[in-house]
Design a protein around this motif. Sequence first.
Motif, PDB file in Angstrom:
ATOM      1  N   GLU A  37      -6.590  -2.874  -3.524  1.00  0.00           N
ATOM      2  CA  GLU A  37      -5.768  -3.739  -2.683  1.00  0.00           C
ATOM      3  C   GLU A  37      -5.969  -3.478  -1.194  1.00  0.00           C
ATOM      4  N   HIS A  46      -4.809   1.160  -5.754  1.00  0.00           N
ATOM      5  CA  HIS A  46      -4.490   1.339  -4.332  1.00  0.00           C
ATOM      6  C   HIS A  46      -5.694   0.995  -3.475  1.00  0.00           C
ATOM      7  N   LEU A  99      -0.992  -1.014  -9.824  1.00  0.00           N
ATOM      8  CA  LEU A  99      -1.004   0.161  -8.956  1.00  0.00           C
ATOM      9  C   LEU A  99      -0.730   1.451  -9.725  1.00  0.00           C
ATOM     10  N   PRO A 155      -4.905   5.299  -8.863  1.00  0.00           N
ATOM     11  CA  PRO A 155      -5.366   5.272  -7.466  1.00  0.00           C
ATOM     12  C   PRO A 155      -6.400   4.181  -7.201  1.00  0.00           C
ATOM     13  N   LEU A 196       0.816  -1.212   0.000  1.00  0.00           N
ATOM     14  CA  LEU A 196       0.000   0.000   0.000  1.00  0.00           C
ATOM     15  C   LEU A 196       0.856   1.271   0.000  1.00  0.00           C
ATOM     16  N   SER A 218       2.214   1.993  -3.500  1.00  0.00           N
ATOM     17  CA  SER A 218       1.333   2.688  -4.437  1.00  0.00           C
ATOM     18  C   SER A 218       1.392   4.194  -4.239  1.00  0.00           C
ATOM     19  N   VAL A 219       1.558   4.637  -2.987  1.00  0.00           N
ATOM     20  CA  VAL A 219       1.689   6.072  -2.723  1.00  0.00           C
ATOM     21  C   VAL A 219       2.998   6.588  -3.308  1.00  0.00           C
TER      22      VAL A 219
END
Length: 379
Positions: free
Chosen positions: A53, A50, A44, A47, A27, A30-31
């Motif tokens: 998941e 994200h 990913l 958004p 997670l 993804s950011v």
Amino acid sequence: MAPRKSRLPFANAWFFPAAALYAALILPWSVLTMLGLVPALPGLTAPAGHAHEMLFGYALAVVAGYLLGPQPQRITLALLGCWLAARAGFLLAPDAWYAVGADLLFVAGLLWKVVPRFLGAAKKWRNQTVAPVVIGLGVTSLLANAGAGSSMRLREQALMLFAALMFFMGGRIIAPALAGHAQSEGRRLEARVQPQLEGAVLILLGIAFGSSLLPWTLLGQVAGAVLVAAGVLGAIRLLRWQPWHYRTRPDLLVLLVGYSWLSLGLVLLGVVMSGPWLPVSATLHVLTIGALGSLTFGVMVRTRLLYRFRDANAQPWIHHFAWLISAATLARVLPPLLGIEAGHWLLIAATCWSSAFIALVVTLWRTRMPPRPRSPSAV
């Protein structure tokens, strides 16, 4: 004769560490992808991946670990293998048939082992909430993986189902724990499960979910108003639990904070569904990071510590890491609400979230062994 206790290992011994490690690594990845700091995995790149998941990867694994209970090792590992294959498939080739197939096997196995245990097992309708909610989550996960329908609509529907499960399980986990602590202090907690209020909220969430399945815009507004009412009733339930009495119990504070995010998140989601008055991303992160993150963190820690040490505060340091999840929530929610640049705030949120779940992985590893047998009392 008293029934023999099951000697089968609990599925959470495998699913909880896997879910926590996945949350700690994927997670935040993804950011970092959004910020251009790491290479983008195919699943990913947007958004939506994200959010997918978070709900159908991490959260559904926690649900599996908690609801499966004791299982033969081969069943647990087979389901875990399907979950891992589904995650790898989504991350590397989200549209591939084997990604959908692995998710289908995982969902089918989860429903096979969980639903019969809860379907019709209780006389009161409120206590039969788990089976239809888990079925709904399984179907929603399959539709999301198959790319059917609007991904935004499916995420909202999944959030309503997770909210119903969190609200229901809150009455089964939080209320007895609060009552037990109150009794140890010589107090009596009168408001425990609060069945009438619980039933009202579950009905409201059911109405909101049913309304979201229909295409008419007006029904979306109805669902929004219903969610606001559910969030308000959830806040009333929380206040009747008198949370100010539990400052010395960090394990209970984690759950109460998560429940607070749940009530606030339902209100905000209702406002968003009723009209474009708030940023959608801010609202969704209140429910996903704040409520789902805090409550699943607290449940995993509490479950394993009670199993291993028979004391939810046997390792009190881990509970303090849950505050980082609330910090991550604020870092994701405040920038869109205040209209400020979110770049650095995204990095802060990812760091807080990942730090909390790395600490959780360490705790789950330390509690992986079965409890030590109690030694007989000295004569």
